[in-house]
Write a protein that holds these residues in place. Structure first.
Motif, PDB file in Angstrom:
ATOM      1  N   ARG A  26       0.831  -1.207   0.000  1.00 44.28           N
ATOM      2  CA  ARG A  26       0.000   0.000   0.000  1.00 44.28           C
ATOM      3  C   ARG A  26       0.864   1.254   0.000  1.00 44.28           C
ATOM      4  NH1 ARG A  26      -2.132   3.104   3.977  1.00 44.28           N
ATOM      5  NH2 ARG A  26      -4.079   4.161   3.473  1.00 44.28           N
ATOM      6  N   SER A  27       1.901   1.286   0.839  1.00 47.57           N
ATOM      7  CA  SER A  27       2.763   2.476   0.892  1.00 47.57           C
ATOM      8  C   SER A  27       3.565   2.618  -0.396  1.00 47.57           C
ATOM      9  CB  SER A  27       3.686   2.446   2.108  1.00 47.57           C
ATOM     10  OG  SER A  27       4.625   1.408   2.015  1.00 47.57           O
ATOM     11  N   ARG A  28       3.970   1.504  -0.979  1.00 46.89           N
ATOM     12  CA  ARG A  28       4.699   1.574  -2.257  1.00 46.89           C
ATOM     13  C   ARG A  28       3.794   2.098  -3.363  1.00 46.89           C
ATOM     14  NH1 ARG A  28       8.226  -4.025  -2.496  1.00 46.89           N
ATOM     15  NH2 ARG A  28       9.608  -3.553  -0.747  1.00 46.89           N
TER      16      ARG A  28
ATOM     17  N   TRP B  53       7.903  -4.307   9.260  1.00 49.71           N
ATOM     18  CA  TRP B  53       7.381  -3.195  10.053  1.00 49.71           C
ATOM     19  C   TRP B  53       8.079  -1.886   9.687  1.00 49.71           C
ATOM     20  CZ3 TRP B  53       3.254  -1.920  12.596  1.00 49.71           C
ATOM     21  CH2 TRP B  53       3.280  -0.871  13.514  1.00 49.71           C
ATOM     22  N   GLN B  54       9.376  -1.926   9.428  1.00 47.29           N
ATOM     23  CA  GLN B  54      10.128  -0.712   9.093  1.00 47.29           C
ATOM     24  C   GLN B  54       9.654  -0.087   7.789  1.00 47.29           C
ATOM     25  OE1 GLN B  54      14.243  -1.938   9.305  1.00 47.29           O
ATOM     26  NE2 GLN B  54      14.328  -1.576  11.497  1.00 47.29           N
ATOM     27  N   GLU B  55       9.069  -0.886   6.910  1.00 46.53           N
ATOM     28  CA  GLU B  55       8.574  -0.355   5.638  1.00 46.53           C
ATOM     29  C   GLU B  55       7.152   0.208   5.728  1.00 46.53           C
ATOM     30  OE1 GLU B  55       9.404  -1.705   1.679  1.00 46.53           O
ATOM     31  OE2 GLU B  55      10.509  -3.407   2.513  1.00 46.53           O
ATOM     32  N   VAL B  56       6.494   0.000   6.846  1.00 49.24           N
ATOM     33  CA  VAL B  56       5.140   0.533   7.037  1.00 49.24           C
ATOM     34  C   VAL B  56       5.263   2.036   7.326  1.00 49.24           C
ATOM     35  CG1 VAL B  56       3.077   0.415   8.504  1.00 49.24           C
ATOM     36  CG2 VAL B  56       4.276  -1.695   7.863  1.00 49.24           C
TER      37      VAL B  56
ATOM     38  N   GLU C 146       2.065   6.868   9.457  1.00 51.21           N
ATOM     39  CA  GLU C 146       0.608   7.001   9.614  1.00 51.21           C
ATOM     40  C   GLU C 146      -0.042   5.626   9.799  1.00 51.21           C
ATOM     41  OE1 GLU C 146      -3.363   8.532   7.210  1.00 51.21           O
ATOM     42  OE2 GLU C 146      -1.396   8.820   6.298  1.00 51.21           O
ATOM     43  N   ASP C 147       0.370   4.645   8.994  1.00 56.06           N
ATOM     44  CA  ASP C 147      -0.191   3.306   9.121  1.00 56.06           C
ATOM     45  C   ASP C 147       0.224   2.653  10.438  1.00 56.06           C
ATOM     46  OD1 ASP C 147      -1.633   3.473   6.767  1.00 56.06           O
ATOM     47  OD2 ASP C 147      -0.152   2.375   5.580  1.00 56.06           O
ATOM     48  N   LYS C 148       1.447   2.909  10.890  1.00 57.08           N
ATOM     49  CA  LYS C 148       1.883   2.380  12.189  1.00 57.08           C
ATOM     50  C   LYS C 148       0.983   2.913  13.298  1.00 57.08           C
ATOM     51  CE  LYS C 148       6.752   1.599  11.178  1.00 57.08           C
ATOM     52  NZ  LYS C 148       8.135   2.019  11.424  1.00 57.08           N
ATOM     53  N   GLU C 149       0.644   4.192  13.228  1.00 57.83           N
ATOM     54  CA  GLU C 149      -0.233   4.784  14.240  1.00 57.83           C
ATOM     55  C   GLU C 149      -1.627   4.159  14.189  1.00 57.83           C
ATOM     56  OE1 GLU C 149      -0.058   9.024  13.692  1.00 57.83           O
ATOM     57  OE2 GLU C 149       2.023   9.122  14.405  1.00 57.83           O
TER      58      GLU C 149
END
Length: 187
Positions: free
Chosen positions: A74-76, A95-98, A101-104
């Protein structure tokens, strides 16, 4: 051996015309593994067949990976078309690639039974979630799928913490995909 209930041929999800991943198919597959874990756990609980914990844990941990990969795809996609697949089983790397905003959003669903993520104190929530993620181990799917080959001897299988993390990631995935669909329909 029982006969397979599915057709002999099942099509693999493809890519969209721009080369990006089909996030709805990715979500459906990740959710299917999570649902299978719940079913296996339920069978184990009803029958007292403790060995059902192993398929439950494997399906849960693989589902977690697939949901995290959905967020990476999604982020890509937000950065432009990318046909590059997301490989690997290392939870920390995924997780580092998330996105932040999505982590939150994910952390906002951790141990939260409401339909909206809790975003107040987001940075603290992310820290708490990251600790829970770290406690699962570097790559739970890989470590547990061949449990019979572990050389360390007996170890403890803790499915509850994994289920809490998986629930947050899965619910966050459903939330962002629904939000994205609503925003796309408004345009």
């Amino acid at each position: 051996m029982p006969k397979a209930p599915f057709p002999v041929l099942v099509l693999q999800p493809g890519r969209r015309s721009d080369g990006s991943a089909d996030l709805s198919a990715q979500f459906a597959i990740a959710k299917a593994y999570a649902d299978t874990a719940r079913i296996a756990g339920g069978v184990g609980e009803r029958t007292n067949f403790i060995a059902m914990a192993f398929p439950a844990f494997i399906c849960s941990s693989f589902s977690l990976e697939l949901f995290l990969k959905l967020f990476v795809y999604r982020s890509r996609a937000a950065q432009g078309p990318s046909g590059k697949p997301v490989w690997g089983h290392m939870i920390r790397d995924l997780w580092q690639e998330v996105t932040s905003e999505d982590k939150e959003t994910i952390a906002g669903f951790y141990r939260n039974e409401t339909s909206e993520p809790w975003l107040v104190g987001a940075s603290i929530r992310v820290e708490i979630f990251e600790k829970a993620l770290e406690d699962l181990g570097a790559k739970p799917f890989v470590e547990w799928r061949y449990i019979h080959e572990l050389e360390e001897g007996p170890t403890v299988l803790r499915h509850g913490p994994l289920v809490d993390v998986l629930d947050a990631v899965g619910r966050a995935a459903a939330y962002v995909l629904n939000r994205d669909a609503l925003n796309t329909n408004k345009e």
